[in-house]
Write an enzyme that holds these catalytic residues in place. Sequence first.
Site, PDB file in Angstrom:
ATOM      1  N   HIS A  68      -9.220   9.724  -9.602  1.00 33.68           N
ATOM      2  CA  HIS A  68     -10.405  10.219 -10.308  1.00 33.68           C
ATOM      3  C   HIS A  68     -11.438   9.109 -10.346  1.00 33.68           C
ATOM      4  O   HIS A  68     -11.198   8.041 -10.900  1.00 33.68           O
ATOM      5  CB  HIS A  68     -10.057  10.657 -11.736  1.00 33.68           C
ATOM      6  CG  HIS A  68     -11.223  11.258 -12.461  1.00 33.68           C
ATOM      7  ND1 HIS A  68     -11.427  12.624 -12.538  1.00 33.68           N
ATOM      8  CD2 HIS A  68     -12.253  10.695 -13.134  1.00 33.68           C
ATOM      9  CE1 HIS A  68     -12.532  12.862 -13.224  1.00 33.68           C
ATOM     10  NE2 HIS A  68     -13.052  11.701 -13.605  1.00 33.68           N
ATOM     11  N   CYS A  69     -12.578   9.380  -9.745  1.00 32.88           N
ATOM     12  CA  CYS A  69     -13.668   8.409  -9.739  1.00 32.88           C
ATOM     13  C   CYS A  69     -14.802   8.995 -10.585  1.00 32.88           C
ATOM     14  O   CYS A  69     -14.646   9.161 -11.780  1.00 32.88           O
ATOM     15  CB  CYS A  69     -14.109   8.137  -8.302  1.00 32.88           C
ATOM     16  SG  CYS A  69     -15.219   6.725  -8.128  1.00 32.88           S
TER      17      CYS A  69
END
Length: 433
Positions: free
Chosen positions: A273-274
């Site tokens: 998850h960015c």
Amino acid sequence: MKKRANKVLEEEERLCCCEYVNRLGERSHVGACCCDCEDLDDACDRFMKREPQKPESLSHVTAVVTDRIRVPWLWGGARKVELSIIPPLILLPVLLHVAALHFLLAMVVLTALPGLVLWYYYFTHRKKGQTLFFLSLALFSLAYMYYLFITEVLPNGDIGLVQLAVITVGVILTLVALVHTKREPGIVRPNPESVHSTVTYYSPLADRDPSANGGRQDVTMTVANRAGSSEHAGAELKEGGRRNWCPVCRVARPPRAGHCRICGVCVLRLDHHCVCCVGQTNHRSFLLTLVLFLLTSLYGISLVLQSVCPDQLLFTALLYCPGVYDQYSSALCFTCAWYSSIVTCGLLHLLMVQVINVSYNVTEREARMALRDKTARSAYWGLVVDTGVYSRGLRSNWAEFMTMGEKLNPPSPIPAHLVALLGVGKQEICENE
């Protein structure tokens, strides 16, 4: 008559641009943001009387404030403003302008700024909460660097129209790739054939937020849910089925899928998850965004250094540029070049890790789990992680990566051992009814 009455009712319930429905389900107005502040009044009263605050006082005040900060919107009433997008819009210009005053201030700011960002990242990562801070920081950094390039570097006359066009096209392509990355990451959907019914719970479930939807929970009951609800079926669950079954999303995850605790969904071939979930559908566009940003940033940094430090070599201008702080404009450009270089180095490391993982056909999530369980071979201080599970050679791994987004997202399958227990579940349902 009924149609006309329903139409009048819909018009009365329609919100104007400055109205909204607050967190209590009541109709409110942006002009009444300072009215009915019982929680804030109680907190201030206790502070003035030197009385201890209630444990939930701060959370209530924060919830009220975040719910009332809204902007008028023409469609659907006033929109809520996410407070996490505001700090980058204020802090980044202020800190860069302060750093341009003196090289010692520049050293302090350019050292503290990455540290603050990393601290906030680990703080939000530990809390597992959603935030738009990093997306706001990325977009505003790109926009603000481009703005300074137009207003400070271009008027010096050292930049031609072709070079300006290359930078502009690079910024536009980066934004387009980022928008495409923010789309569907490949969410695991329940199998329509396994859906039996939808049941509404009015008491909070153990794995759900009780404050969501006013305490109301709509849960899709599948064959797996029905069978798993019985004690006999639960005793016969296999360990592999337990690992693949997601109790939050209530779906059976395909291989390599994972649950993102920040977004609250299961994603096919979840990598990490960015600014959003990176999965099977948007992983290629995520790498494309990194490549476009790095190429544009490196070219822009080189143009800025050639403009403010024309007598120095490109590779030494960042470390030694005499007289750059004599003028505030050149100092600001030099400081922004340093800031862009720091961001570029961080994203270059991320791109290198991504390329290595794709070459070994392993996701970032699988690499962390394998290192934790000590089931993978690592080299170069953990930069290269080989699980040996899905790797089929460099060429085949990249071919699979380049074509995986073209595959349709299959619905979540039902584990075979749960299907075998269908008869048990149906029998108990009939007995209960």
